[in-house]
Design a protein around this motif. Structure first.
Motif, PDB file in Angstrom:
ATOM      1  N   SER A  45      45.357  31.967  46.791  1.00  0.00           N
ATOM      2  CA  SER A  45      45.232  31.331  45.482  1.00  0.00           C
ATOM      3  C   SER A  45      45.723  29.894  45.489  1.00  0.00           C
ATOM      4  CB  SER A  45      46.004  32.138  44.429  1.00  0.00           C
ATOM      5  OG  SER A  45      47.400  32.121  44.692  1.00  0.00           O
ATOM      6  N   ALA A  46      46.593  29.557  46.456  1.00  0.00           N
ATOM      7  CA  ALA A  46      47.057  28.179  46.612  1.00  0.00           C
ATOM      8  C   ALA A  46      46.230  27.421  47.643  1.00  0.00           C
ATOM      9  CB  ALA A  46      48.531  28.171  47.011  1.00  0.00           C
ATOM     10  N   ILE A  47      45.823  28.124  48.697  1.00  0.00           N
ATOM     11  CA  ILE A  47      45.101  27.481  49.804  1.00  0.00           C
ATOM     12  C   ILE A  47      43.680  27.101  49.400  1.00  0.00           C
ATOM     13  CG2 ILE A  47      44.233  27.825  52.154  1.00  0.00           C
ATOM     14  CD1 ILE A  47      46.556  29.953  52.424  1.00  0.00           C
ATOM     15  N   ASP A  48      42.953  28.029  48.806  1.00  0.00           N
ATOM     16  CA  ASP A  48      41.527  27.825  48.527  1.00  0.00           C
ATOM     17  C   ASP A  48      41.241  26.589  47.673  1.00  0.00           C
ATOM     18  OD1 ASP A  48      41.256  30.099  50.005  1.00  0.00           O
ATOM     19  OD2 ASP A  48      40.361  31.314  48.422  1.00  0.00           O
ATOM     20  N   PRO A  49      41.938  26.376  46.545  1.00  0.00           N
ATOM     21  CA  PRO A  49      41.622  25.197  45.732  1.00  0.00           C
ATOM     22  C   PRO A  49      41.847  23.885  46.464  1.00  0.00           C
ATOM     23  CG  PRO A  49      42.944  26.775  44.484  1.00  0.00           C
ATOM     24  CD  PRO A  49      42.961  27.228  45.905  1.00  0.00           C
ATOM     25  N   VAL A  50      42.874  23.837  47.307  1.00  0.00           N
ATOM     26  CA  VAL A  50      43.157  22.609  48.052  1.00  0.00           C
ATOM     27  C   VAL A  50      42.048  22.337  49.062  1.00  0.00           C
ATOM     28  CG1 VAL A  50      44.741  21.481  49.654  1.00  0.00           C
ATOM     29  CG2 VAL A  50      45.643  22.828  47.747  1.00  0.00           C
TER      30      VAL A  50
ATOM     31  N   ALA B 135      42.802  33.473  54.726  1.00  0.00           N
ATOM     32  CA  ALA B 135      42.140  32.521  53.840  1.00  0.00           C
ATOM     33  C   ALA B 135      41.225  31.588  54.630  1.00  0.00           C
ATOM     34  CB  ALA B 135      43.171  31.715  53.059  1.00  0.00           C
ATOM     35  N   PHE B 136      41.690  31.122  55.782  1.00  0.00           N
ATOM     36  CA  PHE B 136      40.867  30.231  56.610  1.00  0.00           C
ATOM     37  C   PHE B 136      39.645  30.967  57.159  1.00  0.00           C
ATOM     38  CE2 PHE B 136      42.785  26.007  58.038  1.00  0.00           C
ATOM     39  CZ  PHE B 136      43.384  25.782  56.808  1.00  0.00           C
ATOM     40  N   LYS B 137      39.808  32.230  57.501  1.00  0.00           N
ATOM     41  CA  LYS B 137      38.659  32.995  57.985  1.00  0.00           C
ATOM     42  C   LYS B 137      37.583  33.079  56.909  1.00  0.00           C
ATOM     43  CE  LYS B 137      37.368  37.528  59.846  1.00  0.00           C
ATOM     44  NZ  LYS B 137      37.867  38.860  60.263  1.00  0.00           N
ATOM     45  N   ALA B 138      38.003  33.366  55.667  1.00  0.00           N
ATOM     46  CA  ALA B 138      37.048  33.458  54.568  1.00  0.00           C
ATOM     47  C   ALA B 138      36.427  32.101  54.263  1.00  0.00           C
ATOM     48  CB  ALA B 138      37.741  34.020  53.332  1.00  0.00           C
ATOM     49  N   LEU B 139      37.224  31.049  54.284  1.00  0.00           N
ATOM     50  CA  LEU B 139      36.710  29.707  54.009  1.00  0.00           C
ATOM     51  C   LEU B 139      35.750  29.241  55.098  1.00  0.00           C
ATOM     52  CD1 LEU B 139      40.050  28.169  52.749  1.00  0.00           C
ATOM     53  CD2 LEU B 139      37.930  28.234  51.408  1.00  0.00           C
ATOM     54  N   ALA B 140      36.059  29.577  56.341  1.00  0.00           N
ATOM     55  CA  ALA B 140      35.163  29.207  57.445  1.00  0.00           C
ATOM     56  C   ALA B 140      33.812  29.886  57.298  1.00  0.00           C
ATOM     57  CB  ALA B 140      35.803  29.568  58.782  1.00  0.00           C
ATOM     58  N   ALA B 141      33.817  31.139  56.840  1.00  0.00           N
ATOM     59  CA  ALA B 141      32.549  31.845  56.612  1.00  0.00           C
ATOM     60  C   ALA B 141      31.784  31.231  55.448  1.00  0.00           C
ATOM     61  CB  ALA B 141      32.830  33.319  56.346  1.00  0.00           C
ATOM     62  N   LYS B 142      32.507  30.804  54.436  1.00  0.00           N
ATOM     63  CA  LYS B 142      31.881  30.205  53.249  1.00  0.00           C
ATOM     64  C   LYS B 142      31.335  28.819  53.541  1.00  0.00           C
ATOM     65  CE  LYS B 142      32.907  28.954  48.425  1.00  0.00           C
ATOM     66  NZ  LYS B 142      33.980  28.903  47.390  1.00  0.00           N
ATOM     67  N   HIS B 143      31.996  28.093  54.449  1.00  0.00           N
ATOM     68  CA  HIS B 143      31.614  26.709  54.765  1.00  0.00           C
ATOM     69  C   HIS B 143      31.297  26.600  56.253  1.00  0.00           C
ATOM     70  CE1 HIS B 143      32.817  25.209  50.790  1.00  0.00           C
ATOM     71  NE2 HIS B 143      33.901  25.967  50.901  1.00  0.00           N
ATOM     72  N   PRO B 144      30.154  27.090  56.688  1.00  0.00           N
ATOM     73  CA  PRO B 144      29.824  27.097  58.118  1.00  0.00           C
ATOM     74  C   PRO B 144      29.620  25.708  58.718  1.00  0.00           C
ATOM     75  CG  PRO B 144      27.934  27.777  56.809  1.00  0.00           C
ATOM     76  CD  PRO B 144      29.097  27.712  55.876  1.00  0.00           C
TER      77      PRO B 144
END
Length: 361
Positions: A78-83, A105-114
């Motif tokens: 919840s803190a990492i994603d918005p930043v 969080a980074f794993k999910a963000l990496a999948a979201k932003h390939p």
């Protein structure tokens, strides 16, 4: 830092990290690199967080660009994603994290932003556009152990440690192996505080070790407190994360220091070149590639011992293995046969100690 690190660290399992990694085609940026960094701690914490901030400044000079930066981001999605989303909206396509707790969080963000490359210090998740990295701290702590034994009059060394995890135990064992390179009878008494950053417990542990005869205090905790106590009590010490002689110039004779820029600058250049293929198990960085190093040796270290320590450093840079066999634990059990080297998997799960290490019952 490694705060909650390693309740079954995934690096040790190896194959468990490979399931989400596609290595057929390397990762290539669509635009010129634009870097952003999230620091878990404050940039002036004197330890883990500051080591990354100092690396960031060196990276800016080496790469010729300003790096977007924010500090004190807790290990919570919840803190990492918005930043991260804000950085990406501003054009960042290389995101650097600095915490074990950023892993999921980074794993999910990496999948979201390939189309974005992610790097995470002390993380445990990897993907085709995500690489976690950590250094082989046992290499530099081995050298600190040599320095400790070089200035000890009694051969009784003390060590303030956070938690009995593999990444802490490997520094303890390496420290003792280094000490015994100088003094074959050196002992190392260890006190675990149960916390990565607790100056009160660290002070109590350091005081107890000195009261029981230790005349050098090593550490694998986040604050400089053990070094401060060593100076107050008139003994020597060795630091962790950064050159802690900043806080205890009379006491600190050596520190295991992070040199993240020496790894991150070449790694970012690989990303910029295109067809980047992160290791499926993360980057486990040796000293020669910019994991850790040692600070300049203190004046209290005799010149002949300095030469020995620097010769060992050079040997490590050229491939010397700290955990080469034959090597037995303090109970006489053979842990590494002759002609072999302890595997990375066994390093990560290290729960045994070499001869000379004295731990709490």
């Amino acid at each position: 830092m490694l705060r909650k690190l390693l309740t079954g660290i995934v690096f040790s399992a190896g194959a468990a990290l490979a399931s989400n990694v596609a290595l057929a085609d390397g990762f290539t940026l669509k635009d010129k690199p634009k870097i952003a960094m999230l620091d878990f701690g404050p940039k002036n914490d004197g330890g883990w967080g500051q080591s990354f901030d100092e690396a960031r400044q060196k990276m800016e000079a080496a790469l010729g660009q300003k790096i977007m930066f924010v500090e004190s981001i807790p290990e919570d999605a919840s803190a990492i994603d918005p930043v991260v989303e804000r950085f990406i909206s501003r054009g960042a396509n290389i995101i650097i994290g600095t915490a074990f707790g950023y892993s999921d969080a980074f794993k999910a963000l990496a999948a979201k932003h390939p189309d974005v490359a992610f790097l995470n210090g002390s993380g445990t998740t990897n993907a085709s556009n995500l690489e976690s990295f950590y250094g082989r701290t046992y290499e530099s702590q081995y050298l600190c152990g040599m320095a400790a034994a070089s200035v000890s009059k009694t051969g009784k060394l003390g060590f303030v440690a956070a938690n009995p995890f593999g990444v802490v135990n490997w520094t303890i064992n390496a420290y003792e192996l280094g000490a015994r390179k100088i003094n074959p009878n050196a002992t190392l008494t260890v006190v675990y505080t149960g916390a990565w950053n607790d100056p009160v417990k660290e002070r109590a542990a350091a005081m107890a070790l000195i009261d029981h005869g230790a005349d050098v205090i090593g550490q694998h905790v986040d604050t400089p407190t053990p070094q401060v106590v060593a100076q107050e009590r008139g003994v020597y010490g060795t630091g962790h994360h950064r050159d802690l002689s900043e806080f205890a110039p009379k006491a600190t004779v050596c520190s295991s220091v992070w040199v993240w820029d020496k790894f991150l600058v070449p790694e970012i250049k690989k990303i910029e070149a295109g067809n980047w293929k992160p290791s499926p198990y993360g980057a486990f960085i040796e000293m020669k590639d910019g994991g850790t190093d040692i600070s300049p040796l203190g004046a209290a270290v005799p010149e002949d011992k300095k030469k020995l320590i620097l010769a060992e450093r050079d040997a490590i840079l050229h491939g010397k293995q700290i955990y080469a066999g034959p090597l037995s634990d303090r109970d006489g059990k053979l842990r590494v046969p002759a002609g072999q080297v302890l595997s990375d998997a066994d390093l990560w799960k290290m729960d045994w100690f070499v001869t000379g290490v004295i731990t709490q019952k």
